[in-house]
Design a protein around this motif. Structure first.
Motif, short mmCIF file in Angstrom:
data_model
loop_
_atom_site.label_atom_id
_atom_site.label_comp_id
_atom_site.label_asym_id
_atom_site.label_seq_id
_atom_site.Cartn_x
_atom_site.Cartn_y
_atom_site.Cartn_z
N GLY A 1 0.81 -1.20 0.00
CA GLY A 1 0.00 0.00 0.00
C GLY A 1 0.85 1.25 0.00
N ALA A 2 1.96 1.23 0.76
CA ALA A 2 2.82 2.40 0.84
C ALA A 2 3.50 2.68 -0.50
N VAL A 3 3.90 1.64 -1.21
CA VAL A 3 4.53 1.83 -2.52
C VAL A 3 3.56 2.51 -3.48
N PHE A 4 2.32 2.05 -3.51
CA PHE A 4 1.32 2.66 -4.39
C PHE A 4 1.04 4.11 -3.99
N MET A 5 1.01 4.39 -2.69
CA MET A 5 0.80 5.76 -2.25
C MET A 5 2.00 6.63 -2.61
N CYS A 6 3.19 6.07 -2.47
CA CYS A 6 4.41 6.81 -2.78
C CYS A 6 4.45 7.20 -4.25
N ILE A 7 4.19 6.25 -5.13
CA ILE A 7 4.24 6.52 -6.57
C ILE A 7 3.03 7.35 -7.00
N GLY A 8 1.87 7.06 -6.41
CA GLY A 8 0.65 7.70 -6.84
C GLY A 8 0.54 9.16 -6.47
N MET B 1 -5.22 2.14 -1.62
CA MET B 1 -4.42 3.18 -1.00
C MET B 1 -4.06 4.32 -1.94
N LEU B 2 -4.42 4.20 -3.21
CA LEU B 2 -4.30 5.37 -4.10
C LEU B 2 -5.17 6.52 -3.60
N GLY B 3 -6.26 6.19 -2.91
CA GLY B 3 -7.10 7.24 -2.33
C GLY B 3 -6.33 8.06 -1.31
N ALA B 4 -5.52 7.42 -0.49
CA ALA B 4 -4.70 8.15 0.47
C ALA B 4 -3.65 9.00 -0.23
N ALA B 5 -3.12 8.49 -1.36
CA ALA B 5 -2.12 9.23 -2.12
C ALA B 5 -2.67 10.55 -2.62
N VAL B 6 -3.95 10.58 -2.95
CA VAL B 6 -4.58 11.80 -3.46
C VAL B 6 -5.05 12.69 -2.32
N PHE B 7 -5.74 12.13 -1.33
CA PHE B 7 -6.45 12.96 -0.36
C PHE B 7 -5.52 13.82 0.48
N THR B 8 -4.51 13.23 1.08
CA THR B 8 -3.70 13.96 2.06
C THR B 8 -3.03 15.20 1.46
N PRO B 9 -2.30 15.09 0.34
CA PRO B 9 -1.67 16.31 -0.19
C PRO B 9 -2.68 17.30 -0.76
N GLN B 10 -3.73 16.80 -1.40
CA GLN B 10 -4.69 17.72 -2.00
C GLN B 10 -5.53 18.43 -0.95
N ALA B 11 -5.79 17.77 0.16
CA ALA B 11 -6.48 18.44 1.27
C ALA B 11 -5.61 19.56 1.82
N ALA B 12 -4.30 19.29 1.99
CA ALA B 12 -3.38 20.31 2.49
C ALA B 12 -3.28 21.48 1.53
N ALA B 13 -3.18 21.18 0.23
CA ALA B 13 -3.10 22.25 -0.76
C ALA B 13 -4.38 23.08 -0.78
N ALA B 14 -5.52 22.40 -0.64
CA ALA B 14 -6.80 23.11 -0.68
C ALA B 14 -6.96 24.04 0.51
N ILE B 15 -6.69 23.54 1.71
CA ILE B 15 -6.88 24.39 2.89
C ILE B 15 -5.84 25.50 2.93
N GLY B 16 -4.63 25.22 2.44
CA GLY B 16 -3.62 26.25 2.35
C GLY B 16 -4.01 27.36 1.38
N TRP B 17 -4.70 26.99 0.31
CA TRP B 17 -5.15 27.98 -0.67
C TRP B 17 -6.29 28.82 -0.12
N MET B 18 -7.15 28.21 0.67
CA MET B 18 -8.30 28.94 1.22
C MET B 18 -7.91 29.89 2.34
N ALA B 19 -6.87 29.55 3.10
CA ALA B 19 -6.49 30.34 4.28
C ALA B 19 -5.67 31.57 3.89
N ARG B 20 -5.74 32.59 4.73
CA ARG B 20 -4.90 33.77 4.55
C ARG B 20 -3.44 33.40 4.83
#
Length: 413
Positions: free
Chosen positions: A76-83, A131-150
């Motif tokens: 699972g970690a390999v797929f998350m790492c590459i994905g 686990m490709l879902g984890a590969a997408v969610f964690t960084p994109q959630a951080a990018a999204a909230i960082g974009w929304m915040a001052r």
């Protein structure tokens, strides 16, 4: 008279919402989005940890060794790492509300299929794809909230949603352990599927339309990938993760076979470990903008190394509750600090860097789980903490080097 269309049906027929400007989301809407994304990260964390928490029953049920069962973590970690970086580049132009909602739906379906898998050979590829879902969610959630915040609240906003991971350790890991022992590992996977389905609904309701951080060109990706200091910071995440997961991947069998802990005691140990991790992340989220993420990383790495070094002194459950504290306090806070560190070092490259850092988290998990499995399979549990300390000290050296380079030449990034 025709019925008034519901908001959801009207939105479905409406044209795509215009992209929101960075930092333009008001406080109430930002708080609502943070809560939903925090729950999403809690769900992602529960899914990542479900194998480790229920490993005792899983290996018994599927009749495989502990080392072989642990490779579910590695796969699972390999797929998350590459994905993580590949999917970040592929999906960069998508509206984050829909992207994150469908990612959690994928995670729910995948864990449900895993729970129904008849054997290990079927479970392994299902786990990897899920686990490709984890590969997408964690960084994109951080990018999204960082974009929304001052800008002045960006570091705290990013670290706050990573509290979900700490909560997963406090609640999810011990719950997986208890459910695995009491009802079987399939029910633990089923719980993750339920949480992910709830998270998909919540994210869809809480996030505004039009959250679209600017897509990065290939040239900007190349800039991030070839920058020695930024890549050194990303490497810190991978090496630190390898240090933690060399031991952590096999901690449930360790509790049972070495310490003699029963199901309830194992759950308590996981819960206390997670409680320390939550405390560390809470402290970080309140102090990161004042303390500085680079200094926070250095302090947390020192604590993790100390906890791993004294790990063999925990020869009983009461002693382990004390020995684990320095390690557990930094176990999730360090990843939060690393995300904030990269976001502050190069804001224009943040979507790429956060995806690469997430990839590094999972690369570290894969390396740690694989190396730990090889050690357990040949030498037993005793050498695990020594290898863990070595990885962590290497991460500390890399972190200090990168910190000094940035301090000498801050404008170069």
């Amino acid at each position: 008279m025709s019925p008034t269309p519901s908001p959801s049906s009207s939105a479905a027929r409406a044209p795509a919402a215009p992209a929101l400007q960075a930092g333009s989301v008001d406080g109430a809407a930002l708080a609502s989005a943070q809560n939903a994304l925090r729950f999403g990260n809690f769900t992602i964390g529960c899914g990542v940890m479900v194998v480790g928490g229920s490993l005792n029953d899983l290996v018994r049920s599927l009749q495989v060794s502990v080392a072989v069962g642990g490779q579910l973590i590695s796969a699972g970690a390999v797929f998350m790492c590459i994905g993580a970086p590949l999917l970040a580049a592929l999906l960069s132009g998508r509206d984050r509300r829909r992207l994150l909602q469908w990612t959690l739906a994928w995670y729910a379906a995948g864990h449900l299929l895993c729970a129904l898998a008849p054997d290990y050979a079927t479970l392994l590829p299902l786990r990897a794809l899920t686990m490709l879902g984890a590969a997408v969610f964690t960084p994109q959630a951080a990018a999204a909230i960082g974009w929304m915040a001052r800008p002045e609240r960006r570091g705290r906003a990013i670290t706050s949603i990573f509290l979900g991971w700490s909560l997963a350790s406090v609640l999810g890991m011990p719950l997986h352990s208890y459910i695995g022992e009491a009802f079987g590992w399939r029910w633990a996977f089923g719980l993750v599927a339920l949480l992910a389905a709830l998270g998909a609904v919540w994210v869809g309701r809480a996030l505004p339309d039009g959250v679209k951080p600017p897509a990065l060109s290939l040239a900007r990706w190349a800039e991030a990938l070839t920058h020695p200091v930024l890549m050194a910071i990303v490497l810190v995440t991978a090496v630190a993760g390898a240090g933690q997961f060399t031991l952590f991947s096999y901690i449930a069998p360790y509790y049972r076979q070495v310490i003699g802990a029963g199901a309830l005691e194992t759950s308590v140990l996981f819960m206390v470990f997670g409680a320390w991790g939550l405390a560390g992340n809470l402290l970080l989220s309140r102090r990161v903008d004042r303390l500085g993420p680079a200094r926070a990383v250095r302090l947390f790495l020192c604590g993790i190394a100390l906890g791993q070094l004294v790990w063999p002194l925990g020869t009983s459950v009461p002693l382990l509750l004390l020995v684990m504290a320095p390690w557990a306090f930094g176990t999730f806070a360090i990843n939060s600090a690393q995300q904030a560190r990269l976001g502050a070092a190069a804001p224009a490259l943040a979507p790429a860097l956060l995806a690469l850092n997430t990839s590094a988290i999972y690369l570290g998990q894969a390396i740690g789980a694989a190396s730990g499995g090889a050690i357990v399979g040949t030498l037993g549990f005793d050498p695990l903490h020594q290898v863990s300390v070595g990885w962590t000290l290497l991460a500390l050296a890399l972190s200090v080097w990168a910190e000094r380079r940035l301090r000498r030449d801050p404008d170069h990034v």
